[in-house]
Every structure is written in C-alpha cells, then in structure tokens.
Design a protein around this motif. Structure first.
Motif, mmCIF file in Angstrom:
data_model
loop_
_atom_site.group_PDB
_atom_site.id
_atom_site.type_symbol
_atom_site.label_atom_id
_atom_site.label_comp_id
_atom_site.label_asym_id
_atom_site.label_seq_id
_atom_site.Cartn_x
_atom_site.Cartn_y
_atom_site.Cartn_z
ATOM 1 N N SER A 27 47.791 -4.995 47.409
ATOM 2 C CA SER A 27 47.934 -6.041 46.314
ATOM 3 C C SER A 27 47.162 -5.473 44.978
ATOM 4 O O SER A 27 47.611 -5.619 44.032
ATOM 5 C CB SER A 27 47.277 -7.398 46.766
ATOM 6 N N LEU A 28 46.102 -4.830 45.073
ATOM 7 C CA LEU A 28 45.343 -4.262 44.015
ATOM 8 C C LEU A 28 46.099 -2.978 43.379
ATOM 9 O O LEU A 28 46.218 -3.152 42.119
ATOM 10 C CB LEU A 28 43.895 -3.737 44.649
ATOM 11 N N ASP A 57 49.405 -11.311 53.440
ATOM 12 C CA ASP A 57 48.329 -12.161 53.750
ATOM 13 C C ASP A 57 47.859 -12.811 52.356
ATOM 14 O O ASP A 57 48.684 -12.775 51.130
ATOM 15 C CB ASP A 57 47.295 -11.523 54.250
ATOM 16 N N SER A 58 46.818 -13.624 52.366
ATOM 17 C CA SER A 58 46.529 -14.302 51.210
ATOM 18 C C SER A 58 46.232 -13.595 50.016
ATOM 19 O O SER A 58 46.621 -13.929 48.902
ATOM 20 C CB SER A 58 45.117 -14.901 51.587
ATOM 21 N N ALA A 59 45.616 -12.304 50.014
ATOM 22 C CA ALA A 59 45.605 -11.185 48.759
ATOM 23 C C ALA A 59 47.002 -11.064 48.368
ATOM 24 O O ALA A 59 46.958 -11.110 47.022
ATOM 25 C CB ALA A 59 45.129 -9.995 49.398
ATOM 26 N N LEU A 64 50.646 -12.363 43.742
ATOM 27 C CA LEU A 64 51.902 -13.300 43.051
ATOM 28 C C LEU A 64 51.141 -14.313 42.051
ATOM 29 O O LEU A 64 51.858 -14.452 40.989
ATOM 30 C CB LEU A 64 52.511 -13.859 44.127
ATOM 31 N N LEU A 65 50.556 -14.892 42.358
ATOM 32 C CA LEU A 65 49.575 -15.998 41.454
ATOM 33 C C LEU A 65 49.194 -15.342 39.891
ATOM 34 O O LEU A 65 49.408 -15.954 38.978
ATOM 35 C CB LEU A 65 48.722 -16.939 41.955
ATOM 36 N N GLY A 66 48.670 -14.403 40.191
ATOM 37 C CA GLY A 66 48.123 -13.556 39.043
ATOM 38 C C GLY A 66 49.129 -13.039 38.157
ATOM 39 O O GLY A 66 49.110 -13.335 36.941
ATOM 40 N N ARG A 67 50.371 -12.563 38.654
ATOM 41 C CA ARG A 67 51.357 -12.080 38.005
ATOM 42 C C ARG A 67 52.379 -13.386 37.428
ATOM 43 O O ARG A 67 52.637 -13.241 36.328
ATOM 44 C CB ARG A 67 52.378 -11.169 38.797
ATOM 45 N N TYR A 68 52.204 -14.487 38.147
ATOM 46 C CA TYR A 68 52.955 -15.546 37.540
ATOM 47 C C TYR A 68 52.023 -16.132 36.168
ATOM 48 O O TYR A 68 52.911 -16.353 35.306
ATOM 49 C CB TYR A 68 52.659 -16.691 38.488
ATOM 50 N N LYS A 69 50.674 -16.100 36.212
ATOM 51 C CA LYS A 69 50.097 -16.521 35.082
ATOM 52 C C LYS A 69 50.187 -15.789 33.844
ATOM 53 O O LYS A 69 50.194 -16.012 32.799
ATOM 54 C CB LYS A 69 48.403 -16.751 35.698
ATOM 55 N N GLY A 95 52.785 -22.962 49.066
ATOM 56 C CA GLY A 95 53.130 -23.773 47.782
ATOM 57 C C GLY A 95 53.862 -22.803 46.636
ATOM 58 O O GLY A 95 54.067 -23.473 45.661
ATOM 59 N N ILE A 96 53.757 -21.643 46.924
ATOM 60 C CA ILE A 96 54.381 -20.677 45.787
ATOM 61 C C ILE A 96 55.737 -21.272 45.119
ATOM 62 O O ILE A 96 56.062 -21.115 44.179
ATOM 63 C CB ILE A 96 54.394 -19.181 46.169
ATOM 64 N N TYR A 97 56.801 -21.665 46.130
ATOM 65 C CA TYR A 97 57.953 -22.073 45.741
ATOM 66 C C TYR A 97 58.054 -23.352 44.811
ATOM 67 O O TYR A 97 58.971 -23.627 44.076
ATOM 68 C CB TYR A 97 58.836 -22.550 46.600
ATOM 69 N N ARG A 98 56.783 -23.875 44.435
ATOM 70 C CA ARG A 98 56.837 -24.958 43.397
ATOM 71 C C ARG A 98 56.704 -24.236 41.866
ATOM 72 O O ARG A 98 57.130 -25.065 40.919
ATOM 73 C CB ARG A 98 55.424 -25.740 43.575
ATOM 74 N N ILE A 99 56.291 -23.031 41.822
ATOM 75 C CA ILE A 99 56.243 -22.409 40.632
ATOM 76 C C ILE A 99 57.067 -21.419 40.549
ATOM 77 O O ILE A 99 57.445 -20.734 39.352
ATOM 78 C CB ILE A 99 54.851 -22.129 40.249
ATOM 79 N N ILE A 100 57.264 -20.468 41.602
ATOM 80 C CA ILE A 100 58.290 -19.184 41.662
ATOM 81 C C ILE A 100 59.548 -19.783 42.326
ATOM 82 O O ILE A 100 59.370 -20.154 43.308
ATOM 83 C CB ILE A 100 57.381 -18.152 42.287
#
Length: 112
Positions: A27-28, A57-59, A64-69, A95-100
């Motif tokens: 992920s990094l 995993d959660s990382a 994904l959330l960081g790139r979304y932001k 819950g990623i499908y709520r925003i992506i």
C-alpha cells in the motif's frame, strides 16, 4: 519479487493495476506510484483494477480512502474494477462502495 503497482494513463483516466496482495508494505508503494502518475498526467478519474488481487487488508482500504480524498479535492472520481468475490466482499464490508463506484457500472449509475 512482484512489481507492486503498474499503471497506465489513457486520456484523463489513470488505471492502477493492483498486485496479488494489497497489504501495508504494498500500500505504501502503491500510494507513491499512484501519486507520481497522477501528478505527471492530468487525470480526472482513477480506476483501481483488482484483476490479479486475491488478498487485501485494512491498509489497502486506507490507501483507497487516501486516493479518494486526493481525487475528490481536485473534483475527480475513483472507481474499482474486476474485484474477485473475496476482494468485493472486503470492499462491501468496509463501506467503500458508498464513495467509490464500480467502473463497469458507472454508466448505469450516472455521474455523482
């Protein structure tokens, strides 16, 4: 060792081809490669292609959330494509499908 993230830019779309395992270490590296590609090309859409991914995993969710932001800050959109049933379940539970959205269903759902 597996190449972490390969990508291609087509028009204003950046396709990030995810590795087999999306964990803390990968992920990094993905974050850095995607940022590098996004900065060097004028992209408005980022598509994460999970064709080869069988573990995340959660990382990975955090990445994904960081790139979304980042994309939301410039008025861009983020999509997922080709998740395996296992990865799709992880994305649903997070819950990623709520925003992506799913890239292959974007025309059905319309633009947000």
């Amino acid at each position: 060792m597996e190449k972490v993230t390969d990508y291609k830019v087509k028009g204003t779309v950046l396709y990030a081809f995810m590795p087999r395992e999306v964990d803390h270490h990968s992920s990094l590296q993905m974050r850095d490669r995607i940022t590098e590609a996004r900065v060097s090309s004028p992209v408005t859409s980022l598509v994460f292609d999970f064709s080869k991914t069988d573990f995340m995993d959660s990382a990975g969710i955090g990445m994904l959330l960081g790139r979304y932001k980042e994309m939301a800050a410039i008025g861009g959109e983020v999509f997922v494509r080709n998740p395996s049933p296992r990865v799709k379940r992880i994305l649903e539970m997070s819950g990623i499908y709520r925003i992506i959205r799913d890239w292959d269903r974007k025309d059905e759902e319309g633009s947000r």
